[in-house]
Design an enzyme around this catalytic site. Structure first.
Site, PDB file in Angstrom:
ATOM      1  N   ALA A 162       7.493  24.706   2.003  1.00 38.04           N
ATOM      2  CA  ALA A 162       8.562  23.701   1.929  1.00 38.04           C
ATOM      3  C   ALA A 162       9.787  24.117   1.128  1.00 38.04           C
ATOM      4  O   ALA A 162       9.753  25.044   0.318  1.00 38.04           O
ATOM      5  CB  ALA A 162       7.995  22.414   1.344  1.00 38.04           C
ATOM      6  N   ASP A 184       5.138  18.625   5.674  1.00 32.93           N
ATOM      7  CA  ASP A 184       6.278  18.487   4.744  1.00 32.93           C
ATOM      8  C   ASP A 184       7.607  18.492   5.496  1.00 32.93           C
ATOM      9  O   ASP A 184       7.892  19.425   6.257  1.00 32.93           O
ATOM     10  CB  ASP A 184       6.307  19.652   3.754  1.00 32.93           C
ATOM     11  CG  ASP A 184       5.138  19.656   2.800  1.00 32.93           C
ATOM     12  OD1 ASP A 184       4.138  18.985   3.078  1.00 32.93           O
ATOM     13  OD2 ASP A 184       5.219  20.358   1.780  1.00 32.93           O
ATOM     14  N   ARG A 202       7.232  27.227  -5.951  1.00 32.96           N
ATOM     15  CA  ARG A 202       7.614  26.893  -4.582  1.00 32.96           C
ATOM     16  C   ARG A 202       8.428  25.590  -4.502  1.00 32.96           C
ATOM     17  O   ARG A 202       8.714  24.957  -5.496  1.00 32.96           O
ATOM     18  CB  ARG A 202       6.360  26.777  -3.714  1.00 32.96           C
ATOM     19  CG  ARG A 202       5.349  25.726  -4.151  1.00 32.96           C
ATOM     20  CD  ARG A 202       4.170  25.732  -3.164  1.00 32.96           C
ATOM     21  NE  ARG A 202       3.218  24.691  -3.387  1.00 32.96           N
ATOM     22  CZ  ARG A 202       1.942  24.887  -3.756  1.00 32.96           C
ATOM     23  NH1 ARG A 202       1.510  26.120  -3.983  1.00 32.96           N
ATOM     24  NH2 ARG A 202       1.117  23.867  -3.902  1.00 32.96           N
ATOM     25  N   ASP A 203       8.764  25.231  -3.269  1.00 28.97           N
ATOM     26  CA  ASP A 203       9.384  23.955  -2.934  1.00 28.97           C
ATOM     27  C   ASP A 203      10.771  23.766  -3.565  1.00 28.97           C
ATOM     28  O   ASP A 203      11.025  22.780  -4.283  1.00 28.97           O
ATOM     29  CB  ASP A 203       8.463  22.773  -3.323  1.00 28.97           C
ATOM     30  CG  ASP A 203       7.113  22.818  -2.612  1.00 28.97           C
ATOM     31  OD1 ASP A 203       6.923  23.684  -1.729  1.00 28.97           O
ATOM     32  OD2 ASP A 203       6.246  21.987  -2.931  1.00 28.97           O
ATOM     33  N   GLU A 235       4.350  18.700  -7.050  1.00 23.47           N
ATOM     34  CA  GLU A 235       4.850  19.280  -5.812  1.00 23.47           C
ATOM     35  C   GLU A 235       6.165  18.650  -5.365  1.00 23.47           C
ATOM     36  O   GLU A 235       6.425  17.475  -5.606  1.00 23.47           O
ATOM     37  CB  GLU A 235       3.817  19.066  -4.706  1.00 23.47           C
ATOM     38  CG  GLU A 235       2.427  19.529  -5.124  1.00 23.47           C
ATOM     39  CD  GLU A 235       1.700  20.217  -4.018  1.00 23.47           C
ATOM     40  OE1 GLU A 235       1.973  21.411  -3.835  1.00 23.47           O
ATOM     41  OE2 GLU A 235       0.887  19.578  -3.345  1.00 23.47           O
TER      42      GLU A 235
HETATM   43  C1  FRU Z   1       2.727  19.989  -0.134  1.00 21.47           C
HETATM   44  C2  FRU Z   1       2.596  21.498  -0.089  1.00 21.47           C
HETATM   45  C3  FRU Z   1       3.862  22.148  -0.601  1.00 21.47           C
HETATM   46  C4  FRU Z   1       3.870  23.459   0.132  1.00 21.47           C
HETATM   47  C5  FRU Z   1       3.248  23.101   1.463  1.00 21.47           C
HETATM   48  C6  FRU Z   1       2.414  24.162   2.088  1.00 21.47           C
HETATM   49  O1  FRU Z   1       2.249  19.340   0.997  1.00 21.47           O
HETATM   50  O2  FRU Z   1       1.496  21.921  -0.837  1.00 21.47           O
HETATM   51  O3  FRU Z   1       3.879  22.288  -1.994  1.00 21.47           O
HETATM   52  O4  FRU Z   1       5.174  23.948   0.235  1.00 21.47           O
HETATM   53  O5  FRU Z   1       2.447  21.961   1.251  1.00 21.47           O
HETATM   54  O6  FRU Z   1       1.924  23.759   3.330  1.00 21.47           O
END
Ligand code: FRU
Length: 426
Positions: free
Chosen positions: A119, A50, A198-199, A271
């Protein structure tokens, strides 16, 4: 089917419905060409996945004394690719020309929240770097856990000279957001696959001046009286795009708001949500996996998107189904974690090369292969950049650029060549 969006204090929440998702299919214009083995892997000692760019408040890619900065999740390349999420570390890369990239090293030297960092996004404001990230795992626990909270590191500065970029602290780390249990599911409420929170993605809306942080989450969708078993199970798939606002614009102070969009009964993971504004419309992009669709809905690993006339919605799925870009059927896990950004009149989409040499329809089979093969079939570097045309509620891939290609502002691109794009369905 229960497809009426819930109402969030007057605003009716957008929903990606089962009916819309039923029309997901590979077709010319959404299939990336086969990438093959990486042609360019500037950091062969690292798995890189990411990735996000340092931007200013207006979403423009920041220029730090002639350099642009990218942040990536990274792990040592000798690690089995499937294990990389457990040790993810954020690194900074920089480039003067958007072609050749250099490693500025891990961003944090201890002190980051969580057992590992996932991420996020990066804001360059008033000479200061704000790094939003996911604090994954509970640092107080002895074993590895899957708790997720949204955090920021601030106080860092980027200095540049002819030798390159140095990003230095001291960083102050803070937890910004945790799920509230009403709009956003907590780990304890989660009934199905692992929950998500997250993210974080910084987005300031130039039309309203409002400052937002988007993120991936799940919207509580408990079993209701009268639900049959199948419906109750489908409701375990409850991905949503969450949002918080900063009333004052302060990059450190956020309040949760109801989700922008949910995918209850459609998909568990929306995501890395992010927005591109074009022609006054809001294009909301997310990535998702084949294995996170609810029973009865199928879709490949891909970049999915929605469009609305305002950030709040109401969102319509792009191309009717939501599918914007995916991998060719002979390499369905070739790339992942797509990130779209505007360049001139078009949109470019950056992603990482995943299992580019694997034709199975589920990644479960990868773990059964000999370890050397698992490594060989995994890219662990950036994939060719995709070129995407937006036309109202429709999108169309136009061709590719080299991997690691983030053109400088106003840099003219060669004419798009769509003859390399696969044409068909499968
Ligand atoms: C997407 C993901 C994100 C997360 C990361 C963890 O590729 O699942 O949502 O932050 O990878 O490695």
């Amino acid at each position: 089917m229960h497809e009426t969006p819930e109402s969030d204090g007057g605003r009716s929440r957008s929903r990606w419905t089962r009916e819309q998702a039923a029309s997901i299919e590979r077709r010319r214009g959404n299939i990336a060409p086969p990438a093959g083995a990486p042609e360019l892997d500037p950091f062969p000692d690292l798995h890189v996945w990411d990735t996000w760019l340092l931007r200013d408040r207006h979403g423009e890619i920041a220029d730090v004394n002639g350099y642009r900065l990218a942040f990536s999740l990274t792990a040592p390349a000798d690690l089995l690719p499937g294990k990389r999420h457990d040790v993810a570390e954020i690194r900074c890369f920089y480039s003067a020309d958007g072609k050749r990239w250099h490693d500025a090293g891990p961003v944090f030297d201890g002190g980051a929240l969580g057992q590992r960092q996932w991420a996020g996004s990066a804001l360059y404001d008033d000479g200061e770097v704000y790094l939003y990230y996911t604090a994954a795992g509970d640092e107080a626990a002895d074993e590895m856990t899957y708790t997720q909270r949204i955090a920021v590191a601030h106080g860092g500065t980027a200095s540049a000279d002819e030798d390159g970029i140095e990003l230095s602290g001291p960083w102050t780390h803070e937890t910004l957001l945790t799920p509230d249990g009403e709009w956003y599911e907590t780990e304890a409420q989660s009934r199905g696959m692992t929950y998500t929170f997250r993210d974080p993605w910084f987005f300031e809306d130039s039309a309203t001046g409002e400052t937002h942080l988007l993120f991936e989450a799940n919207a509580p969708a408990p079993e209701r009286p009268g639900d049959d078993e199948a419906t109750a199970h489908r409701r375990e798939f409850n991905g949503c795009v969450g949002v918080a606002v900063s009333e004052s614009g302060d990059p450190l102070s956020w309040e949760l708001r109801p989700p922008l969009l949910d995918a209850v009964e459609v998909n568990q993971e929306l995501e890395r949500p992010h927005v591109v504004v074009a022609d006054g419309r809001y294009y909301l992009f997310v990535c998702s996996h084949v294995h996170t669709f609810a029973p009865g809905v199928t879709g490949p690993d891909g970049l999915y998107g929605f469009v609305a006339d305002a950030l709040d919605g109401e969102y319509r799925p792009l191309n009717g189904s939501g599918l914007v870009a995916t991998n060719p059927p002979e390499a369905p896990f070739q790339a992942y974690s797509w990130m779209a950004f505007a360049h001139d009149e078009e949109v470019l989409v950056q992603s990482f090369l995943n299992y580019y040499d694997f034709a199975g329809d589920s990644l479960d089979a990868i773990a059964d292969l000999p370890e050397a093969e698992q490594r060989e079939r995994f890219g662990g570097t950036l994939a060719p950049t995709l070129r995407l045309a937006l036309d109202g509620d429709s999108t169309r891939l136009r061709g590719t650029l080299d991997a690691w290609r983030i053109p400088t502002p106003d840099e003219p691109l060669p004419p798009a060549d769509d003859s390399e794009l696969p044409g068909g369905d499968a």
